[in-house]
Scaffold this motif. Sequence first.
Motif, PDB file in Angstrom:
ATOM      1  N   TRP A  50       0.824  -1.208   0.000  1.00 12.58           N
ATOM      2  CA  TRP A  50       0.000   0.000   0.000  1.00 12.58           C
ATOM      3  C   TRP A  50       0.857   1.256   0.000  1.00 12.58           C
ATOM      4  O   TRP A  50       0.568   2.214  -0.711  1.00 12.58           O
ATOM      5  CB  TRP A  50      -0.932  -0.007   1.207  1.00 12.58           C
ATOM      6  CG  TRP A  50      -1.879  -1.174   1.211  1.00 12.58           C
ATOM      7  CD1 TRP A  50      -2.288  -1.906   0.132  1.00 12.58           C
ATOM      8  CD2 TRP A  50      -2.520  -1.759   2.350  1.00 12.58           C
ATOM      9  NE1 TRP A  50      -3.145  -2.914   0.523  1.00 12.58           N
ATOM     10  CE2 TRP A  50      -3.314  -2.843   1.882  1.00 12.58           C
ATOM     11  CE3 TRP A  50      -2.518  -1.486   3.713  1.00 12.58           C
ATOM     12  CZ2 TRP A  50      -4.086  -3.646   2.722  1.00 12.58           C
ATOM     13  CZ3 TRP A  50      -3.287  -2.274   4.554  1.00 12.58           C
ATOM     14  CH2 TRP A  50      -4.062  -3.334   4.067  1.00 12.58           C
ATOM     15  N   ARG A  51       1.909   1.261   0.798  1.00  9.24           N
ATOM     16  CA  ARG A  51       2.765   2.449   0.858  1.00  9.24           C
ATOM     17  C   ARG A  51       3.507   2.641  -0.454  1.00  9.24           C
ATOM     18  O   ARG A  51       3.704   3.776  -0.909  1.00  9.24           O
ATOM     19  CB  ARG A  51       3.738   2.339   2.030  1.00  9.24           C
ATOM     20  CG  ARG A  51       3.030   2.394   3.380  1.00  9.24           C
ATOM     21  CD  ARG A  51       4.003   2.315   4.523  1.00  9.24           C
ATOM     22  NE  ARG A  51       4.847   3.497   4.611  1.00  9.24           N
ATOM     23  CZ  ARG A  51       5.790   3.668   5.521  1.00  9.24           C
ATOM     24  NH1 ARG A  51       6.015   2.731   6.419  1.00  9.24           N
ATOM     25  NH2 ARG A  51       6.494   4.761   5.557  1.00  9.24           N
ATOM     26  N   LEU A  73       1.192   4.258  -2.774  1.00  2.00           N
ATOM     27  CA  LEU A  73       0.955   5.653  -2.420  1.00  2.00           C
ATOM     28  C   LEU A  73       2.044   6.581  -2.946  1.00  2.00           C
ATOM     29  O   LEU A  73       1.778   7.750  -3.249  1.00  2.00           O
ATOM     30  CB  LEU A  73       0.855   5.805  -0.895  1.00  2.00           C
ATOM     31  CG  LEU A  73      -0.523   5.619  -0.277  1.00  2.00           C
ATOM     32  CD1 LEU A  73      -0.429   5.681   1.238  1.00  2.00           C
ATOM     33  CD2 LEU A  73      -1.496   6.673  -0.790  1.00  2.00           C
ATOM     34  N   LEU A 117       1.025   7.675  -6.321  1.00  2.00           N
ATOM     35  CA  LEU A 117      -0.210   8.451  -6.264  1.00  2.00           C
ATOM     36  C   LEU A 117       0.041   9.857  -5.720  1.00  2.00           C
ATOM     37  O   LEU A 117      -0.524  10.830  -6.221  1.00  2.00           O
ATOM     38  CB  LEU A 117      -1.243   7.733  -5.386  1.00  2.00           C
ATOM     39  CG  LEU A 117      -1.776   6.408  -5.922  1.00  2.00           C
ATOM     40  CD1 LEU A 117      -2.656   5.728  -4.888  1.00  2.00           C
ATOM     41  CD2 LEU A 117      -2.552   6.622  -7.215  1.00  2.00           C
ATOM     42  N   ILE A 118       0.878   9.956  -4.702  1.00  2.00           N
ATOM     43  CA  ILE A 118       1.182  11.261  -4.115  1.00  2.00           C
ATOM     44  C   ILE A 118       1.826  12.163  -5.154  1.00  2.00           C
ATOM     45  O   ILE A 118       1.493  13.345  -5.271  1.00  2.00           O
ATOM     46  CB  ILE A 118       2.093  11.093  -2.880  1.00  2.00           C
ATOM     47  CG1 ILE A 118       1.294  10.485  -1.716  1.00  2.00           C
ATOM     48  CG2 ILE A 118       2.707  12.422  -2.461  1.00  2.00           C
ATOM     49  CD1 ILE A 118       2.140  10.055  -0.542  1.00  2.00           C
ATOM     50  N   THR A 151      -4.529  11.683  -3.647  1.00  4.50           N
ATOM     51  CA  THR A 151      -4.235  11.365  -2.247  1.00  4.50           C
ATOM     52  C   THR A 151      -5.482  10.991  -1.459  1.00  4.50           C
ATOM     53  O   THR A 151      -5.524  11.193  -0.243  1.00  4.50           O
ATOM     54  CB  THR A 151      -3.540  12.563  -1.572  1.00  4.50           C
ATOM     55  OG1 THR A 151      -4.394  13.723  -1.693  1.00  4.50           O
ATOM     56  CG2 THR A 151      -2.198  12.863  -2.225  1.00  4.50           C
ATOM     57  N   ASP A 204      -8.553   6.650  -4.544  1.00  4.39           N
ATOM     58  CA  ASP A 204      -7.435   6.602  -5.499  1.00  4.39           C
ATOM     59  C   ASP A 204      -6.553   5.387  -5.227  1.00  4.39           C
ATOM     60  O   ASP A 204      -6.142   4.676  -6.161  1.00  4.39           O
ATOM     61  CB  ASP A 204      -6.598   7.882  -5.396  1.00  4.39           C
ATOM     62  CG  ASP A 204      -7.378   9.121  -5.769  1.00  4.39           C
ATOM     63  OD1 ASP A 204      -8.191   9.050  -6.709  1.00  4.39           O
ATOM     64  OD2 ASP A 204      -7.174  10.162  -5.115  1.00  4.39           O
ATOM     65  N   LEU A 205      -6.242   5.156  -3.959  1.00  2.67           N
ATOM     66  CA  LEU A 205      -5.426   3.997  -3.607  1.00  2.67           C
ATOM     67  C   LEU A 205      -6.171   2.702  -3.907  1.00  2.67           C
ATOM     68  O   LEU A 205      -5.595   1.757  -4.451  1.00  2.67           O
ATOM     69  CB  LEU A 205      -5.037   4.059  -2.124  1.00  2.67           C
ATOM     70  CG  LEU A 205      -4.207   2.882  -1.594  1.00  2.67           C
ATOM     71  CD1 LEU A 205      -2.914   2.723  -2.387  1.00  2.67           C
ATOM     72  CD2 LEU A 205      -3.919   3.056  -0.106  1.00  2.67           C
ATOM     73  N   PHE A 243      -6.283   5.083   6.976  1.00  9.60           N
ATOM     74  CA  PHE A 243      -5.726   5.563   5.702  1.00  9.60           C
ATOM     75  C   PHE A 243      -4.964   6.866   5.887  1.00  9.60           C
ATOM     76  O   PHE A 243      -3.859   7.037   5.347  1.00  9.60           O
ATOM     77  CB  PHE A 243      -6.839   5.748   4.665  1.00  9.60           C
ATOM     78  CG  PHE A 243      -6.351   6.412   3.409  1.00  9.60           C
ATOM     79  CD1 PHE A 243      -5.587   5.707   2.482  1.00  9.60           C
ATOM     80  CD2 PHE A 243      -6.615   7.760   3.158  1.00  9.60           C
ATOM     81  CE1 PHE A 243      -5.121   6.323   1.332  1.00  9.60           C
ATOM     82  CE2 PHE A 243      -6.150   8.377   2.008  1.00  9.60           C
ATOM     83  CZ  PHE A 243      -5.401   7.654   1.091  1.00  9.60           C
ATOM     84  N   LEU A 250      -1.128   7.587   4.856  1.00 11.68           N
ATOM     85  CA  LEU A 250      -0.775   8.664   3.935  1.00 11.68           C
ATOM     86  C   LEU A 250       0.210   9.630   4.584  1.00 11.68           C
ATOM     87  O   LEU A 250       1.212  10.026   3.970  1.00 11.68           O
ATOM     88  CB  LEU A 250      -2.047   9.407   3.515  1.00 11.68           C
ATOM     89  CG  LEU A 250      -1.862  10.652   2.645  1.00 11.68           C
ATOM     90  CD1 LEU A 250      -1.240  10.294   1.310  1.00 11.68           C
ATOM     91  CD2 LEU A 250      -3.196  11.369   2.446  1.00 11.68           C
ATOM     92  N   THR A 294       3.740   8.116   4.854  1.00 11.40           N
ATOM     93  CA  THR A 294       4.397   8.057   3.544  1.00 11.40           C
ATOM     94  C   THR A 294       4.829   9.450   3.104  1.00 11.40           C
ATOM     95  O   THR A 294       5.938   9.645   2.599  1.00 11.40           O
ATOM     96  CB  THR A 294       3.454   7.438   2.503  1.00 11.40           C
ATOM     97  OG1 THR A 294       2.948   6.197   2.992  1.00 11.40           O
ATOM     98  CG2 THR A 294       4.173   7.199   1.190  1.00 11.40           C
ATOM     99  N   ARG A 295       3.948  10.418   3.298  1.00 12.66           N
ATOM    100  CA  ARG A 295       4.294  11.796   2.947  1.00 12.66           C
ATOM    101  C   ARG A 295       5.472  12.294   3.767  1.00 12.66           C
ATOM    102  O   ARG A 295       6.360  12.997   3.253  1.00 12.66           O
ATOM    103  CB  ARG A 295       3.086  12.698   3.187  1.00 12.66           C
ATOM    104  CG  ARG A 295       2.153  12.845   1.990  1.00 12.66           C
ATOM    105  CD  ARG A 295       0.967  13.689   2.337  1.00 12.66           C
ATOM    106  NE  ARG A 295       0.336  14.267   1.162  1.00 12.66           N
ATOM    107  CZ  ARG A 295      -0.862  14.830   1.158  1.00 12.66           C
ATOM    108  NH1 ARG A 295      -1.568  14.898   2.283  1.00 12.66           N
ATOM    109  NH2 ARG A 295      -1.366  15.345   0.048  1.00 12.66           N
TER     110      ARG A 295
END
Length: 328
Positions: A229-230, A233, A236-237, A242, A246-247, A269, A273, A276-277
């Motif tokens: 998942w990460r 992301l 996607l980021i 975000t 979307d994920l 979630f 997010l 990861t950010r």
Amino acid sequence: MDDTRVAASYVRLLFEHMAALGRAGDLGDPPAPTEPFVALRRWQALLQRARELDPGPKATFTLRLARGIAPRHFGIVGFAALACNTLAEALLRLERHHRAIYDVNLAQVRPCAEGLCIEWGVERGRPGALVDETAIAALMQLTREFTGRPVRALAVDFVNPRPADVRPYEDFFGGPVRFGQPSTRVVLAARDLALPLRGADAALLALLDAQAERLLQEMAAVTGPLAVWRQALVGLIRSGRTQLPDLADSLQMSPRSLQRRLAEQGVRFQALLGQTRQQLAEAYLRDASVELAEVALLLGYSEQSAFTRAFRQWTGQAPLQWRRLHTR
């Protein structure tokens, strides 16, 4: 309008234009590399001075200037838009981050009967014909740079008075151009919105990929679905997607199924997010060549202030403070 501004990267277009005419020093010094923005009043004065110095026809100065536009003049927003799949996606990206380039009147992108309408009102004032014409002509030229195709506008409106001859404008934009209208507007055909973009800047993609790869390596110790998942992301980021749907879409599952799987792992979630950010932010901040405003955009924030608030929550420090401590 005293507090409005434009991106320094955009202003450099004018200095490059004058340099090509052999008059590089006639406008004074260009914006410094550490100067991300230029006040609108300075931009207005620079345009007026350059128009006086340009030996070409005064009536078509803005159109000639706009022909030199490239994604780099829109900074990292331009490169991020160029990395989109279609012209429609790129225009929506530019709308979302337009204040990082042109902080005057708000842009609105909306569907219309013909295709897509991009419109600017006059709520924050009227910056004048030189500013407006350069901006709209540059945007139109950028659609051609993005696609490698001679995109034509179905219609263009300006709020400023009608010039003596509108034919050069109609030749440039490829459609009817009206003046003295209540708002500034560009209408693009639906068929052009689906045009694929010709590819992103290699240097920027190398930077983004290197930073993403660093994050993925840091994530290597994490196993199972969280790692998957990460990893999803990260991409996607970069593209500004975000939200949980979307994920879920990238993982080919429904949002409800993804929520259930996240709950099984004991993670929300927004927390995933944010983690990861944060790792991406720290990777970007370690590279002193990436400006703070660009870091915010790379992380999917429409405003640098929103990124700063989030980073303080993650680390207890402002991004600039963290950068100074970790790049000595």
